[in-house]
Design a protein around this motif. Structure first.
Motif, short mmCIF file in Angstrom:
data_model
loop_
_atom_site.label_atom_id
_atom_site.label_comp_id
_atom_site.label_asym_id
_atom_site.label_seq_id
_atom_site.Cartn_x
_atom_site.Cartn_y
_atom_site.Cartn_z
N UNK A 84 0.83 -1.20 0.00
CA UNK A 84 0.00 0.00 0.00
C UNK A 84 0.88 1.26 0.00
N UNK A 85 1.89 1.25 0.86
CA UNK A 85 2.75 2.42 1.01
C UNK A 85 3.44 2.75 -0.30
N UNK A 86 3.96 1.74 -0.97
CA UNK A 86 4.66 1.96 -2.24
C UNK A 86 3.68 2.34 -3.35
N UNK A 87 2.54 1.68 -3.41
CA UNK A 87 1.57 1.93 -4.48
C UNK A 87 1.03 3.36 -4.43
N UNK A 88 0.81 3.87 -3.24
CA UNK A 88 0.23 5.21 -3.11
C UNK A 88 1.28 6.30 -2.91
N UNK A 89 2.54 5.93 -2.98
CA UNK A 89 3.60 6.92 -2.97
C UNK A 89 3.84 7.61 -1.64
#
Length: 253
Positions: free
Chosen positions: A136-141
Motif C-alpha cells: 500500500x505504502x509503495x503503491x500510493x507513494x
C-alpha cells in the motif's frame, strides 16, 4: 510579547512558527484523547510531563546517533524542533501482544512476541488510522523502498534504546508508536524521528506487577493518568523523587 503564529493544532500538541527559519515551537497540551478522540478529558500537568519525557528520549536518541527533529526544550511545556516533511504513517513496534494486535489475531494480551513486530498505519483520523502493508505504502507513494528500509532501521534502533532504558527502571516496553519525517539538506534528504515519544505513544507496564503506566490508564479507566506518567518520570530521574505532580504553567501569547 508578540502573539505567535499557529501552524497546526492536533489532539495533544500545537505547533507555532519558530524563532528561526526552519523551526517550530511544539507546545504540549493537557488534553487526553482515546478511541479516535471519542473519549476526551483535560489532565492537569499532562503536557508538562510529556514535554519533559519526550525531551529525555529525544536527547537520548540524538546522543546515540539516531536523528530526531528535537533541538532543545524551551520551557516546561514547549520545545524547539526542526520543520520536517512528515511521512503520513505511524510506525508501531510491538514487543508484547496488547491492544489491537490481540484483538485482530486473538493473541492473549501480555504474550511475549517471538520477535519485535513492526507495523505501519496510515495517518487519517476519518479512517481510524488503518493498518497498511508495504505494498500500500509503495503503491500510493507515501514512501519509497529506501524510505521503508530506513524507517524499519530507525524503528529497530529506537526499540533497542527504549527497551534498554525502560528495563533499567523496572518497566516493560510493550509497544510504541513513532512518526518519521524528511529533512532536506541541499539535494539530499534524511529521515528523522519526529512528533514525540512519551507515555501517550508507548505502552509501559511495571515489570513486577504489570501495572499500566501509559495512556491505557485513561482508555480503560484504571486510575489517575497524571500519577502514572509521573511515576515514569520519577523512575527515569526526569523529576524529583519526592514530587507527586508537576506545575501547570500558563501559555503566554
Amino acid at each position: 510579547m508578540a502573539r505567535r503564529t499557529k501552524v497546526y493544532e492536533g489532539k495533544a500538541k500545537i505547533l507555532y512558527e519558530g524563532p528561526e527559519p526552519g523551526t517550530y515551537i511544539q507546545y504540549f497540551k493537557d488534553d487526553a484523547t482515546a478511541f479516535n478522540a471519542e473519549k476526551r478529558d483535560v489532565i492537569d500537568g499532562k503536557g508538562v510531563l510529556n514535554n519533559r519525557l519526550s525531551e529525555y528520549f529525544m536527547v537520548g536518541l540524538n546522543t546515540i546517533g539516531v536523528p530526531t527533529h528535537f533541538i532543545r526544550r524551551v520551557n516546561m511545556r514547549e520545545q524547539l524542533v526542526r520543520v520536517v516533511d512528515m511521512i503520513p504513517l505511524e510506525v508501531v513496534v510491538r514487543n508484547i501482544a496488547a491492544g489491537s494486535i490481540s484483538k485482530r489475531l486473538g493473541i492473549e494480551e501480555g504474550t511475549q512476541l517471538p520477535r519485535p513486530i513492526i507495523e505501519f498505519y496510515y495517518k487519517d483520523d476519518a479512517l481510524g488510522d488503518p493498518l497498511v502493508s508495504e505494498d500500500h505504502i509503495l503503491a500510493f507513494g507515501w514512501a519509497t523502498h529506501q524510505d521503508l528500509d530506513d524507517m524499519v532501521g530507525l524503528a529497530a534502533r529506537v526499540n533497542d534504546f527504549l527497551s534498554g532504558v525502560m528495563t533499567g527502571v523496572g518497566i516493560k516496553l510493550v509497544d510504541f508508536k513513532i512518526e518519521i519525517g524528511r529533512i532536506y539538506e541541499g539535494d539530499f534528504q534524511r529521515l528523522v524521528v519526529a512528533d514525540e515519544i512519551s507515555p501517550d505513544s508507548c505502552r509501559l507496564w511495571d515489570a513486577k506487577t504489570g501495572q499500566k503506566l501509559d495512556k491505557d490508564v485513561f482508555r480503560r479507566d484504571l486510575g489517575n493518568l497524571s500519577e502514572a506518567y509521573t511515576e515514569v518520570a520519577r523512575r527515569l530521574g526526569v523529576m524529583p523523587g519526592n514530587s507527586t505532580t508537576m506545575p501547570k504553567p500558563k501559555l503566554m501569547n
